[in-house]
Scaffold this motif. Structure first.
Motif, mmCIF file in Angstrom:
data_model
loop_
_atom_site.group_PDB
_atom_site.id
_atom_site.type_symbol
_atom_site.label_atom_id
_atom_site.label_comp_id
_atom_site.label_asym_id
_atom_site.label_seq_id
_atom_site.Cartn_x
_atom_site.Cartn_y
_atom_site.Cartn_z
ATOM 1 N N ILE A 98 3.098 24.140 -11.812
ATOM 2 C CA ILE A 98 4.075 24.384 -10.750
ATOM 3 C C ILE A 98 4.734 23.067 -10.365
ATOM 4 O O ILE A 98 4.054 22.051 -10.198
ATOM 5 N N ILE A 99 6.052 23.092 -10.224
ATOM 6 C CA ILE A 99 6.813 21.918 -9.810
ATOM 7 C C ILE A 99 7.447 22.197 -8.448
ATOM 8 O O ILE A 99 8.140 23.203 -8.283
ATOM 9 N N LEU A 100 7.189 21.326 -7.477
ATOM 10 C CA LEU A 100 7.813 21.447 -6.160
ATOM 11 C C LEU A 100 9.195 20.806 -6.244
ATOM 12 O O LEU A 100 9.336 19.586 -6.223
ATOM 13 N N MET A 101 10.220 21.646 -6.336
ATOM 14 C CA MET A 101 11.554 21.161 -6.661
ATOM 15 C C MET A 101 12.189 20.351 -5.539
ATOM 16 O O MET A 101 13.033 19.491 -5.784
ATOM 17 N N ASN A 102 11.808 20.626 -4.291
ATOM 18 C CA ASN A 102 12.412 19.912 -3.163
ATOM 19 C C ASN A 102 11.666 18.637 -2.800
ATOM 20 O O ASN A 102 12.005 17.985 -1.813
ATOM 21 N N ARG A 103 10.623 18.303 -3.561
ATOM 22 C CA ARG A 103 9.806 17.114 -3.292
ATOM 23 C C ARG A 103 9.279 17.129 -1.857
ATOM 24 O O ARG A 103 9.158 16.086 -1.209
ATOM 25 N N ASP A 104 8.964 18.310 -1.370
ATOM 26 C CA ASP A 104 8.476 18.485 -0.006
ATOM 27 C C ASP A 104 7.123 19.185 -0.072
ATOM 28 O O ASP A 104 7.020 20.309 -0.562
ATOM 29 N N LEU A 105 6.072 18.522 0.417
ATOM 30 C CA LEU A 105 4.728 19.075 0.302
ATOM 31 C C LEU A 105 4.515 20.320 1.157
ATOM 32 O O LEU A 105 3.548 21.052 0.948
ATOM 33 N N THR A 106 5.401 20.573 2.130
ATOM 34 C CA THR A 106 5.256 21.801 2.915
ATOM 35 C C THR A 106 5.452 23.040 2.042
ATOM 36 O O THR A 106 5.038 24.137 2.423
ATOM 37 N N HIS A 111 0.840 -1.191 0.000
ATOM 38 C CA HIS A 111 0.000 0.000 0.000
ATOM 39 C C HIS A 111 0.877 1.244 0.000
ATOM 40 O O HIS A 111 2.068 1.192 0.318
ATOM 41 N N ALA A 112 0.264 2.331 -0.372
ATOM 42 C CA ALA A 112 1.001 3.593 -0.487
ATOM 43 C C ALA A 112 1.483 4.061 0.884
ATOM 44 O O ALA A 112 0.785 3.917 1.888
ATOM 45 N N THR A 113 2.694 4.585 0.917
ATOM 46 C CA THR A 113 3.225 5.145 2.157
ATOM 47 C C THR A 113 2.932 6.644 2.207
ATOM 48 O O THR A 113 2.774 7.295 1.172
ATOM 49 N N ILE A 114 2.849 7.156 3.404
ATOM 50 C CA ILE A 114 2.534 8.568 3.599
ATOM 51 C C ILE A 114 3.815 9.333 3.890
ATOM 52 O O ILE A 114 4.611 8.934 4.747
ATOM 53 N N ARG A 115 4.012 10.417 3.176
ATOM 54 C CA ARG A 115 5.173 11.259 3.439
ATOM 55 C C ARG A 115 5.087 11.814 4.865
ATOM 56 O O ARG A 115 3.996 12.119 5.350
ATOM 57 N N PRO A 116 6.226 11.978 5.529
ATOM 58 C CA PRO A 116 6.206 12.438 6.925
ATOM 59 C C PRO A 116 5.493 13.776 7.121
ATOM 60 O O PRO A 116 4.866 14.001 8.150
#
Length: 212
Positions: free
Chosen positions: A121-129, A17-22
């Protein structure tokens, strides 16, 4: 679900199953506190989608499962017809149509080429914050534009009304005009004072808008 067999007989299974980002729970909670509705739209089956939604604190009305790529776009259209503005975040091949249909579309660095090419828009740091920073920047920009509009309309209305009602002279009218002009220029320059080079750096880190 991956089945495991021993000597041709099923011995068990492994559920993937999919994991959740912290940072995801914090981002979802913060966006909800701003009055935004959060939905999960997945092509996966019901059980893993429900599990993911419950892990994020979402209700059973906040997720859709088994949704085909074209149906994701239709779902977004139905929300838009009800007056909602949609920000869609996706990184897969199946998200391309939905990203194109959305009012604002975001993807992550390292996503599939279709998602990156389609997203605005691209989130370059791969961080949803970075989504929170993005919404903060957008809110401040809208506030700045609204203030600029007011500094243009009100002085103009005062000048016109003053000429007809209070017999303002040329000097008074020009003074109001130049005060309006100066306040507009100052207000338009506020983002530079607030963010400066750090603001431009932050925008580069968050991503770049693709040419249509």
């Amino acid at each position: 679900l991956v089945y495991v067999s021993i000597e041709g007989k099923i011995a068990g299974g492994i559920e993937i199953h999919a994991t959740i980002r912290p940072e995801t729970k914090k981002v979802v909670s913060d966006l909800q506190s701003r009055g935004m509705d959060i939905y999960i739209v997945s092509g996966d089956n019901e059980n893993p989608t429900r599990y993911l939604a419950h892990q994020l604190g979402l209700t059973d009305q906040s997720y859709y499962f088994g949704v085909l790529p074209q149906d994701k776009a239709k779902l977004i259209q139905s929300f838009q017809k009800n007056g909602k503005k949609i920000c869609y975040i996706g990184d897969g091949i199946n998200d391309g149509i939905a990203l194109k249909q959305s009012n604002v579309s975001c993807s992550l660095s390292g996503a599939t080429s279709i998602a990156i090419d389609t997203a605005q828009i691209i989130l370059m740091n791969r961080d949803l914050t970075q989504l929170l920073e993005l919404f903060d920047l957008a809110k401040n920009l809208q506030k700045n534009m609204d203030t600029n509009l007011l500094t243009t309309i009100y002085p103009g209305a005062i000048s016109i009304g003053g000429v007809f009602l209070f017999h303002f002279g040329v000097i008074t009218t020009e003074l109001i005009f130049y005060l309006s002009l100066m306040s507009g220029v100052f207000n338009a320059s506020l983002p530079q004072f607030q963010y400066g080079d750090s603001g431009r750096t932050k925008l580069k880190e968050i991503g770049s808008e693709q040419a249509n």
